[in-house]
Design a protein around this motif. Sequence first.
Motif, short mmCIF file in Angstrom:
data_model
loop_
_atom_site.label_atom_id
_atom_site.label_comp_id
_atom_site.label_asym_id
_atom_site.label_seq_id
_atom_site.Cartn_x
_atom_site.Cartn_y
_atom_site.Cartn_z
N ALA A 39 0.90 -0.95 -0.02
CA ALA A 39 0.01 0.13 0.02
C ALA A 39 0.82 1.42 -0.08
O ALA A 39 1.83 1.39 0.62
N TYR A 40 0.38 2.10 -0.84
CA TYR A 40 1.35 3.21 -0.90
C TYR A 40 1.37 4.29 0.60
O TYR A 40 0.29 3.98 1.19
N GLU A 41 2.16 5.01 0.59
CA GLU A 41 2.39 5.74 2.05
C GLU A 41 1.31 6.67 2.30
O GLU A 41 0.78 6.85 3.17
N SER A 42 0.63 7.19 0.94
CA SER A 42 -0.30 8.23 1.13
C SER A 42 -1.72 7.61 1.51
O SER A 42 -2.61 8.08 2.11
N ASP A 43 -1.73 6.13 1.53
CA ASP A 43 -3.11 5.43 1.85
C ASP A 43 -2.67 4.95 3.13
O ASP A 43 -3.89 4.55 3.62
N ILE A 44 -1.75 5.13 3.85
CA ILE A 44 -1.70 4.60 5.37
C ILE A 44 -2.73 4.95 6.20
O ILE A 44 -3.35 4.40 7.20
N PRO A 45 -3.06 6.16 6.12
CA PRO A 45 -4.25 6.79 7.13
C PRO A 45 -5.34 6.18 6.95
O PRO A 45 -6.17 6.35 7.90
N TRP A 46 -5.65 5.55 5.94
CA TRP A 46 -7.20 4.96 5.66
C TRP A 46 -7.01 3.48 5.84
O TRP A 46 -8.12 2.90 5.86
N ILE A 47 -6.09 2.79 6.22
CA ILE A 47 -5.79 1.27 6.27
C ILE A 47 -5.68 1.03 7.88
O ILE A 47 -5.05 1.49 8.72
N SER A 48 -6.71 -0.05 8.46
CA SER A 48 -6.50 -0.52 9.47
C SER A 48 -6.92 -2.06 9.61
O SER A 48 -7.57 -2.51 8.67
N GLU A 49 -6.66 -2.80 10.60
CA GLU A 49 -7.00 -4.20 10.63
C GLU A 49 -8.39 -4.27 10.76
O GLU A 49 -9.14 -3.77 11.38
N GLY A 50 -8.78 -5.37 9.74
CA GLY A 50 -10.18 -5.69 9.99
C GLY A 50 -10.94 -5.10 8.75
O GLY A 50 -12.23 -5.47 8.40
N ASP A 51 -10.31 -4.25 7.95
CA ASP A 51 -10.87 -3.85 6.79
C ASP A 51 -11.19 -4.96 5.82
O ASP A 51 -10.43 -5.87 5.70
N ARG A 52 -12.30 -4.52 5.14
CA ARG A 52 -12.60 -5.45 4.03
C ARG A 52 -11.79 -5.35 2.91
O ARG A 52 -11.33 -4.21 2.43
N LEU A 53 -11.33 -6.42 2.07
CA LEU A 53 -10.24 -6.47 0.92
C LEU A 53 -11.01 -7.76 0.14
O LEU A 53 -11.33 -8.58 0.14
N LYS A 54 -11.20 -6.93 -1.21
CA LYS A 54 -11.54 -7.83 -2.43
C LYS A 54 -10.19 -7.70 -3.23
O LYS A 54 -9.65 -6.84 -3.69
N PHE A 55 -9.82 -9.05 -3.79
CA PHE A 55 -8.84 -9.12 -4.81
C PHE A 55 -9.06 -10.08 -5.78
O PHE A 55 -9.97 -10.96 -5.83
N THR A 56 -8.35 -10.05 -6.99
CA THR A 56 -8.35 -10.96 -7.96
C THR A 56 -6.80 -11.39 -8.09
O THR A 56 -5.79 -10.68 -7.71
N ILE A 57 -6.66 -12.62 -8.55
CA ILE A 57 -5.29 -13.19 -8.96
C ILE A 57 -5.21 -13.13 -10.53
O ILE A 57 -5.88 -13.50 -11.13
N GLN A 58 -4.02 -12.76 -10.85
CA GLN A 58 -3.64 -12.79 -12.33
C GLN A 58 -4.01 -13.89 -13.17
O GLN A 58 -4.53 -14.02 -14.22
N SER A 59 -3.70 -15.01 -12.34
CA SER A 59 -3.89 -16.23 -13.36
C SER A 59 -5.23 -16.97 -13.14
O SER A 59 -5.46 -17.84 -13.56
N ILE A 60 -6.03 -16.37 -12.15
CA ILE A 60 -7.43 -16.73 -12.19
C ILE A 60 -8.43 -15.52 -12.33
O ILE A 60 -8.99 -15.06 -11.28
N PRO A 61 -8.35 -14.99 -13.41
CA PRO A 61 -8.99 -13.61 -13.51
C PRO A 61 -10.50 -13.63 -13.32
O PRO A 61 -11.38 -12.72 -13.12
#
Length: 191
Positions: A39-61
């Motif tokens: 995560a970029y340094e500028s995004d640190i104030p917005w990130i905390s444990e427990g935040d919801r995260l959605k992601f994709t994997i390049q090989s399983i698009p």
Amino acid sequence: SPISGTVMKRHVAQGDYVKTGDPMFLVTDLSKVWVLFDAYESDIPWISEGDRLKFTIQSIPERTFETRVTWVDPFIDAKTRTVRVRAELQNPGGELKPEMYARGTLYSTIAESSDRLLIPGSSILWTGKRSVVYVKVPDRESPSFLYREVSLGPKAGDYYLVADGLQEGEEIATNGVFKIDAAAQLEGKRS
């Protein structure tokens, strides 16, 4: 072996002599995996444990994974200016493999619970140390704008948090700010 899993590294070959306690294999249980994000340094104030995260994997698009942030590194990488964010995920079928590339979107609980104003970056005129917006004058036939200095907080995507200088309900110019400023300069107004 007292444990089961996937052999990640072999420290011995057939015929080698080993002493008691010497590591022979590195075995990892891949039924639960860590997914690490930068995560970029500028995004640190917005990130905390427990935040919801959605992601994709390049090989399983075709598949989107969802989990929560379990750890945020307390140190910034000096070279990349990023911080590591970790999420944990069950991997019963072994679909996720070590060293796969992931791309994710974090949904910040800090931002969602904030009652502070956010304005688009396109509405801000940067003048060195000052940040300026143009506020629409209400109840005028032709649109008129007034120069206003604002104090900004952290960046959130394409938006900035307003620390001071604007009130809820005020309208600001979101595009063409440079043109409004140039017109003000030509008329000798504050710019």
